[in-house]
Design a protein around this motif. Structure first.
Motif, mmCIF file in Angstrom:
data_model
loop_
_atom_site.group_PDB
_atom_site.id
_atom_site.type_symbol
_atom_site.label_atom_id
_atom_site.label_comp_id
_atom_site.label_asym_id
_atom_site.label_seq_id
_atom_site.Cartn_x
_atom_site.Cartn_y
_atom_site.Cartn_z
ATOM 1 N N ILE A 233 0.765 -1.312 0.078
ATOM 2 C CA ILE A 233 -0.005 0.085 -0.081
ATOM 3 C C ILE A 233 0.794 1.398 0.147
ATOM 4 C CG2 ILE A 233 -1.581 1.216 1.656
ATOM 5 C CD1 ILE A 233 -2.912 -1.223 2.255
ATOM 6 N N ARG A 234 2.029 1.193 0.891
ATOM 7 C CA ARG A 234 2.953 2.271 0.592
ATOM 8 C C ARG A 234 3.247 2.808 -0.737
ATOM 9 N NH1 ARG A 234 7.749 0.252 4.755
ATOM 10 N NH2 ARG A 234 6.518 -0.762 6.312
ATOM 11 N N GLU A 235 3.332 1.787 -1.473
ATOM 12 C CA GLU A 235 3.941 1.976 -3.095
ATOM 13 C C GLU A 235 2.789 2.820 -3.722
ATOM 14 O OE1 GLU A 235 6.990 1.803 -3.319
ATOM 15 O OE2 GLU A 235 7.377 0.581 -1.496
ATOM 16 N N TYR A 236 1.400 2.574 -3.557
ATOM 17 C CA TYR A 236 0.515 3.089 -4.168
ATOM 18 C C TYR A 236 0.526 4.555 -4.184
ATOM 19 C CZ TYR A 236 -1.887 -1.588 -4.135
ATOM 20 O OH TYR A 236 -2.212 -2.884 -4.360
ATOM 21 N N VAL A 237 0.566 5.430 -5.362
ATOM 22 C CA VAL A 237 0.173 6.819 -5.587
ATOM 23 C C VAL A 237 -0.921 7.183 -4.697
ATOM 24 C CG1 VAL A 237 0.077 8.553 -7.228
ATOM 25 C CG2 VAL A 237 1.542 6.525 -7.852
ATOM 26 N N SER A 238 -2.192 6.408 -4.743
ATOM 27 C CA SER A 238 -3.077 6.868 -4.168
ATOM 28 C C SER A 238 -2.872 7.141 -2.737
ATOM 29 C CB SER A 238 -4.418 6.011 -4.461
ATOM 30 O OG SER A 238 -4.041 4.777 -3.805
ATOM 31 N N PHE A 239 -1.961 6.363 -2.175
ATOM 32 C CA PHE A 239 -1.644 6.538 -0.582
ATOM 33 C C PHE A 239 -0.708 7.375 -0.415
ATOM 34 C CE2 PHE A 239 0.780 4.950 3.095
ATOM 35 C CZ PHE A 239 0.165 4.932 3.980
ATOM 36 N N GLN A 240 0.181 7.613 -1.230
ATOM 37 C CA GLN A 240 1.311 8.511 -1.221
ATOM 38 C C GLN A 240 0.982 9.918 -1.387
ATOM 39 O OE1 GLN A 240 3.807 7.213 -4.147
ATOM 40 N NE2 GLN A 240 4.935 5.563 -3.112
ATOM 41 N N ASN A 241 0.007 10.183 -1.965
ATOM 42 C CA ASN A 241 -0.753 11.589 -2.189
ATOM 43 C C ASN A 241 -1.901 11.718 -1.139
ATOM 44 O OD1 ASN A 241 0.598 11.794 -4.663
ATOM 45 N ND2 ASN A 241 -1.138 11.303 -5.862
ATOM 46 N N GLY A 242 -2.148 10.831 -0.363
ATOM 47 C CA GLY A 242 -3.109 11.022 0.733
ATOM 48 C C GLY A 242 -4.581 10.888 0.270
ATOM 49 N N GLU A 243 -4.691 10.220 -0.885
ATOM 50 C CA GLU A 243 -6.202 10.178 -1.401
ATOM 51 C C GLU A 243 -7.160 9.180 -0.506
ATOM 52 O OE1 GLU A 243 -6.288 9.240 -5.676
ATOM 53 O OE2 GLU A 243 -4.182 10.536 -5.590
ATOM 54 N N MET A 244 -6.284 8.265 0.269
ATOM 55 C CA MET A 244 -7.167 7.400 1.065
ATOM 56 C C MET A 244 -6.896 7.439 2.571
ATOM 57 S SD MET A 244 -5.336 3.608 0.978
ATOM 58 C CE MET A 244 -4.467 3.290 -0.836
ATOM 59 N N PRO A 245 -7.875 7.265 3.336
ATOM 60 C CA PRO A 245 -7.595 7.223 4.740
ATOM 61 C C PRO A 245 -6.580 6.194 5.046
ATOM 62 C CG PRO A 245 -9.865 6.431 4.229
ATOM 63 C CD PRO A 245 -9.436 6.734 2.925
ATOM 64 N N PHE A 246 -6.154 6.362 6.330
ATOM 65 C CA PHE A 246 -5.067 5.310 6.740
ATOM 66 C C PHE A 246 -5.746 3.945 7.102
ATOM 67 C CE2 PHE A 246 -1.812 4.174 10.092
ATOM 68 C CZ PHE A 246 -0.556 4.203 9.236
ATOM 69 N N PRO A 247 -5.314 2.987 6.336
ATOM 70 C CA PRO A 247 -6.279 1.655 6.447
ATOM 71 C C PRO A 247 -5.606 0.702 7.740
ATOM 72 C CG PRO A 247 -4.903 1.526 4.561
ATOM 73 C CD PRO A 247 -4.636 2.739 5.181
ATOM 74 N N ILE A 248 -6.591 0.394 8.694
ATOM 75 C CA ILE A 248 -5.887 -0.581 9.774
ATOM 76 C C ILE A 248 -6.705 -1.757 9.982
ATOM 77 C CG2 ILE A 248 -5.536 -0.556 12.175
ATOM 78 C CD1 ILE A 248 -5.411 2.536 12.081
ATOM 79 N N SER A 249 -6.158 -2.927 9.887
ATOM 80 C CA SER A 249 -6.735 -4.034 10.159
ATOM 81 C C SER A 249 -6.633 -4.868 11.424
ATOM 82 C CB SER A 249 -5.955 -5.046 9.128
ATOM 83 O OG SER A 249 -6.394 -6.325 9.354
ATOM 84 N N VAL A 250 -7.588 -4.929 12.103
ATOM 85 C CA VAL A 250 -7.351 -5.503 13.672
ATOM 86 C C VAL A 250 -7.559 -6.797 13.910
ATOM 87 C CG1 VAL A 250 -8.568 -5.326 15.757
ATOM 88 C CG2 VAL A 250 -8.190 -3.307 14.583
ATOM 89 N N SER A 251 -6.634 -7.537 14.542
ATOM 90 C CA SER A 251 -6.777 -8.927 15.140
ATOM 91 C C SER A 251 -6.415 -8.998 16.405
ATOM 92 C CB SER A 251 -5.869 -10.051 14.231
ATOM 93 O OG SER A 251 -4.591 -9.341 13.820
#
Ligand SMILES: *[C@@H]1O[C@H](CO)[C@@H](O)[C@H](O)[C@H]1NC(C)=O
Ligand SMILES: *[C@@H]1O[C@H](CO)[C@@H](O)[C@H](O)[C@H]1NC(C)=O
Ligand SMILES: *[C@@H]1O[C@H](CO)[C@@H](O)[C@H](O)[C@H]1NC(C)=O
Ligand SMILES: *[C@@H]1O[C@H](CO)[C@@H](O)[C@H](O)[C@H]1NC(C)=O
Ligand SMILES: *[C@@H]1O[C@H](CO)[C@@H](O)[C@H](O)[C@H]1NC(C)=O
Ligand SMILES: *[C@@H]1O[C@H](CO)[C@@H](O)[C@H](O)[C@H]1NC(C)=O
Ligand SMILES: *[C@@H]1O[C@H](CO)[C@@H](O)[C@H](O)[C@H]1NC(C)=O
Ligand SMILES: *[C@@H]1O[C@H](CO)[C@@H](O)[C@H](O)[C@H]1NC(C)=O
Ligand SMILES: *[C@@H]1O[C@H](CO)[C@@H](O)[C@H](O)[C@H]1NC(C)=O
Ligand SMILES: *[C@@H]1O[C@H](CO)[C@@H](O)[C@H](O)[C@H]1NC(C)=O
Ligand SMILES: *[C@@H]1O[C@H](CO)[C@@H](O)[C@H](O)[C@H]1NC(C)=O
Ligand SMILES: CC(=O)N[C@H]1CO[C@H](CO)[C@@H](O)[C@@H]1O
Length: 640
Positions: A233-251
Motif C-alpha cells: 500500500i505504501r507504494e500506491y500513488v493513491s496512498f502517497q498522495n493521501g487520497e485514502m484514509p489510513f487503513p488499519i486491520s485488527v486482530s
C-alpha cells in the motif's frame, strides 16, 4: 535448517511501478544497516506522522466542503476551519460479520464517498474524503482491505467490475458447476502454500483461507495477486498522495492451545507501515515490511532479512480466521486437494502463525508471554466481543475527534446488532489493557433493544463535560447499526455465496442505513453529522454550539437512561415495520426455513415479493454443502 528463496525474478505489474513478488513465498533481502525494526508504542510512527501531514491537506479541504452543506445560520464554517490550529481527525470503523458485514459495510462506506452516484445528493458524500482513519475487522476488514489494496478503488467501481467480489460461487467451490476450475484453483493454492513451506516458513490454515479470499478480493489475475503484500500500500500513488484514509486491520493475540480470548487479549493492528499493539501486554510496533525476519529485541540476528511475509490475503485472513473452523473435509473440494492442502497441518491450527515472532525478546511489554514465544499467534479480531474495532481510534496519540462506527454484527435472534460491542469496549478501558484509553458511557444491550436505540443512528459522548470521570475525553461516537430498509440485510455469517442481485441489494440497503433512508426520514441528517464532527473542537474552544445542532443532539444523543428491568426487551432486534416497507422478517424466516436447501455449494437463498411489489430477499440458511453441525457451537460464541 531454513531454506530461503532468493529474489531472482521481479515481475512488474502492468500498471504499478513497483516491484511485485511473483510468489507467495517470503523472500530474502539484505537487512538495512543498523536495523532495529521495533519501537515502543508511545507515539504514532514517524512514517504515519509524515503521511498524516499529506492526508490532512486533503481532509481539511474535503471537510470544509462537507461542513458547508450544513448551511448553519449563525455559525461560519469557513471561520471555524480557518481558526483551527490542527486538523480534525475523523475515524471510520467497520465491524466483523463475514460477507454480511462486508456488503452492508460497502453500502455504508459508499454513502460517505463522493465518488458514489447520489451520495452528494442524498447521502453523506465527502465524509470518506474528510476521514483520516479507516479501521476494519474480519468482514469489515475485507471491505477496507479490498478498497485499499486495489489502489483505493470505490464500491461504485467494484460493482462495475466482474472480477472483484464475484460471490456467486462460494469460496470453497469457486468454479460452481465447473469442477475443473475449482480443482485448478485449489491446486494453485496448494502450490502457493508449498512455496512458502519450501522457503522454510510454517503455514497454517489461515494461509489457505487468505489465499482463497485473495481471488475474491484482488481478482483472479496473477494467481489471485499471489505476491501482493499489505505493505505494498505504501507504494500506491493513491496512498502517497493521501487520497485514502489510513487503513488499519485488527486482530487478536492468542495463546496457543487455549480457547481463552477475553477483553484482556492483546489487540493487534496492521497498518501499511507497522504491525503491533498499543496494549501494555506488548506496547510495541514493528516495521511490517520486514516481518518474517529473524530478530531479537527488534535487531536482525543475521545480515539477511525477509520481505513478502505480510501477504495481503494473509493479513485479511488473519483478521477473519474464525472461518478456519469450516472443515475442509467433505466441503466439495476434491479429496486429493484437501489432503495436499492440509499436509501436516492439524485442523485446529486455526490461528495465523507469524513465525519468527517479530517481537521476540522485546523490552516494552508489561507481561512476558508474547515476547517469549518464538511464534506470534494471531486470531480473528472479533473474538473478544469487540466486534466493532475501536482500539486504534481510541489511542490519545491519534487524537481522534469523532468515530463513525458501523455495526453489522448478528447479536439478536434474527441476526441484527444489539450494540453489545459498545459495552465490551466501554468495559475494557477500566482494565489494565485499557492503558489510558477512554470510551463514552454506553447503553446496555437490553436498553438498546428495549428503547429501540438500534433503529437509527445513535450519538454517544455528546457532552465532554459529562465525561470528566474517564481517563481522558474520548472521541464522540456515532453508532450506525445495520437496519433493514429495502433488503433483509441480516444474512447469516455462514452464508458464503451471494447472487449479484442479493449482493447489490445488501449494498444498497447499507447506503440507506447510513443515510436515514436516503435522507427521507431526516433531511437534516448531514447537518447532524456535521454537528458531531465539529463537537469536540467547538467544546475545546468554548464556542457556542450552532442552534441547528441543539436540535440534532436532542434527536440523536443517548439520553443516558438505562433499561430499568421492567420494560419489554425484544429478542428480535428491530420493529422493522415502523421503519421500512419490508414484510415482517419472522414470517419470511419461517417460510424460508422450509424451502432453503443446500446442495452444491452455490447460493440457496430464496426470494419472495413484498406487498408493494419490491422483491425482497430472505437469508439462505446454509449456503454450503458443508457439515456445519460441529461448527455452529463455536461460531455462536462470537459475533464476528
Ligand atoms: C493508483 O491510482 C492512482 C490514481 O489515484 C494512479 O495515479 C496510479 O497510477 C495507480 N497505481 C498505482 C500502482 O499507484
Ligand atoms: C500460478 O498457477 C499456475 C497454475 O495455474 C502454476 O503453474 C504456477 O506455478 C502458479 N504460480 C505461483 C507463483 O503460484
Ligand atoms: C496541499 O494540497 C495542495 C492542493 O490541494 C497542494 O498544492 C499542496 O502542495 C499540498 N501540500 C502538501 C504539503 O502536500
Ligand atoms: C491551538 O489553539 C488552542 C485554542 O484555540 C490553544 O489553546 C492552543 O495552545 C493552540 N495550540 C497551538 C500549538 O498553537
Ligand atoms: C438510495 O440511494 C442509493 C444511492 O444513490 C440508490 O442506489 C438507491 O436506489 C436509493 N434507495 C431508494 C429506496 O431510492
Ligand atoms: C474437465 O477436465 C476433464 C479432464 O481433463 C475434461 O474431459 C472435461 O471436458 C473438463 N470439463 C470442463 C467443463 O471443462
Ligand atoms: C482482565 O484483567 C483484570 C486485571 O487487570 C481482571 O480484573 C479482569 O477480571 C480481567 N477480565 C477478563 C474479562 O478476563
Ligand atoms: C450530562 O450531564 C448533565 C448534568 O450533569 C445531566 O443532566 C445529563 O443527564 C448528562 N447527560 C448524559 C447523556 O449523561
Ligand atoms: C421503567 O421504565 C418504564 C418506561 O420508561 C416505566 O414505564 C416504568 O415505570 C419504569 N419502572 C421503574 C421500576 O422505574
Ligand atoms: C412497531 O411499530 C408500530 C408503529 O410504530 C407500533 O404500532 C407497534 O406497536 C410496534 N411493535 C412493537 C413490537 O414494538
Ligand atoms: C413505505 O411506503 C409508503 C407508501 O408507499 C411510503 O409513503 C413510505 O415513504 C414508505 N416508507 C419507507 C420508509 O420507505
Ligand atoms: C497512559 C498509560 O497508562 N500508559 C501506559 C501504557 O502502557 C505502557 C507499557 O506498560 C506504559 O509505559 C504507559 O505508561
Amino acid at each position: 535448517m531454513r531454506v530461503l528463496t532468493s529474489l531472482l525474478a521481479l515481475q512488474l505489474l502492468a500498471t504499478p511501478s513497483f516491484a511485485y513478488s511473483p510468489s507467495y513465498a517470503p523472500f530474502e533481502v539484505s537487512c538495512p544497516k543498523d536495523a532495529n525494526f521495533v519501537r515502543d508504542a508511545s507515539s504514532v510512527s514517524e512514517s504515519e506522522a509524515e503521511w498524516l501531514d499529506i492526508r490532512h491537506n486533503v481532509t481539511d479541504g474535503a471537510l470544509a466542503v462537507f461542513l458547508n452543506r450544513a448551511d448553519f445560520q449563525d455559525f461560519n464554517t469557513q471561520d471555524f476551519i480557518d481558526s483551527l490550529n490542527r486538523s480534525i481527525n475523523i475515524g471510520l470503523t467497520f465491524s466483523g460479520g463475514g460477507y454480511r458485514a462486508m456488503l452492508n459495510g460497502a453500502g455504508q462506506i459508499a454513502a460517505l464517498d463522493d465518488r458514489t452516484e447520489g451520495a452528494n445528493d442524498h447521502g453523506l458524500g465527502g465524509l470518506l474524503q474528510a476521514s483520516t482513519y479507516l479501521v476494519g475487522l474480519s468482514g469489515g476488514n475485507w471491505l477496507s482491505g479490498t478498497l485499499a489494496l486495489n489502489n483505493w478503488t470505490s464500491i461504485q467501481s467494484i460493482l462495475g467490475d466482474d472480477t472483484i467480489w464475484n460471490l456467486e460461487n462460494s469460496i470453497v467451490n469457486p468454479g460452481g458447476d465447473n469442477m475443473n476450475l475449482t480443482a485448478a484453483r485449489w491446486q494453485e493454492i496448494g502450490i502457493a502454500l508449498n512455496q512458502k513451506a519450501a522457503a522454510g516458513f510454517d503455514t497454517s490454515i489461515t494461509d489457505i483461507w487468505g489465499r482463497a479470499l485473495s481471488y475474491q478480493f484482488f481478482g483472479t489475475q496473477n494467481n489471485g495477486s499471489v505476491g501482493l503484500s499489505f505493505s505494498d500500500i505504501r507504494e500506491y500513488v493513491s496512498f502517497q498522495n493521501g487520497e485514502m484514509p489510513f487503513p488499519i486491520s485488527v486482530s487478536l493475540g492468542r495463546v496457543p492451545g487455549s480457547d481463552l480470548i477475553s477483553l484482556n487479549s492483546t489487540v493487534f493492528e496492521f497498518n501499511p507501515f507497522e504491525l503491533g499493539s498499543w496494549d501494555p501486554s506488548l506496547y510495541a510496533f514493528t516495521d511490517l515490511l520486514y516481518v518474517g525476519s529473524e530478530v531479537s529485541n527488534g535487531e536482525p540476528v543475521t545480515d539477511i532479512c525477509i520481505q513478502g511475509y505480510d501477504n495481503g490475503g494473509l493479513v485479511l485472513g488473519t483478521s477473519s480466521n474464525v472461518f478456519n473452523v469450516i472443515p475442509l473435509n467433505g466441503s466439495g473440494i476434491p479429496e486429493e486437494f484437501v489432503a495436499a492442502l492440509l499436509g501436516g497441518l492439524e485442523q485446529d491450527d486455526d490461528y495465523a502463525l507469524f513465525s519468527p515472532n517479530p517481537f521476540y525478546d522485546t523490552d516494552f511489554a508489561s507481561t512476558r508471554s508474547i515476547v517469549q514465544s518464538e511464534t506470534l499467534y494471531l486470531f480473528d479480531g472479533g473474538f473478544d466481543g469487540q466486534n466493532v474495532p475501536f482500539a486504534p481510534l481510541l489511542q490519545p496519540e491519534r487524537d481522534v475527534d469523532v468515530i463513525f462506527a458501523f455495526d453489522n454484527s448478528d447479536n439478536t435472534e434474527d441476526a441484527f446488532p444489539d450494540g453489545s460491542t459498545l459495552g465490551a469496549t466501554y468495559d475494557r478501558q477500566f482494565y489494565r489493557q485499557g492503558n489510558g484509553t477512554s470510551f463514552p458511557y454506553v447503553p446496555s444491550s437490553d436498553s438498546i433493544l428495549a428503547h429501540g436505540l438500534n433503529e437509527k443512528p445513535l450519538f454517544l459522548g455528546c457532552d465532554a463535560s459529562n465525561l470528566t470521570g474517564l481517563a481522558s475525553i474520548p472521541p464522540l461516537v456515532v453508532y450506525i447499526p445495520n437496519i433493514a430498509y429495502t433488503a433483509w440485510s441480516n444474512t447469516s455469517t455462514l452464508q458464503l455465496s451471494y447472487s449479484n442481485e442479493e449482493r447489490d441489494a445488501l449494498i444498497q440497503n447499507g447506503f440507506e442505513a447510513a443515510t436515514r433512508y436516503n435522507l427521507t426520514i431526516d433531511s437534516n441528517w448531514p447537518t447532524c453529522v456535521a454537528c458531531a464532527i465539529i463537537r469536540r473542537e467547538q467544546e475545546r474552544n468554548g464556542w457556542e454550539q450552532p442552534t441547528e445542532c441543539e436540535e440534532c443532539f436532542q434527536e440523536y444523543c443517548w439520553d443516558g437512561i438505562q433499561y430499568n428491568g421492567t420494560e419489554e426487551v425484544l429478542s428480535r432486534s428491530l420493529n422493522y415495520t415502523s421503519q421500512s416497507n419490508l414484510t415482517d422478517y419472522s414470517s419470511t424466516k419461517t417460510e424460508a426455513s422450509g424451502t432453503a436447501t443446500a446442495t452444491d455449494g452455490s447460493t440457496s437463498s430464496t426470494s419472495s415479493v413484498s406487498t408493494n411489489g419490491v422483491p425482497i430477499l430472505t437469508p439462505s440458511l446454509m449456503a454450503l454443502a458443508i457439515p456445519f453441525v460441529a461448527v455452529i457451537p463455536l461460531l455462536s460464541l462470537s459475533m464476528t
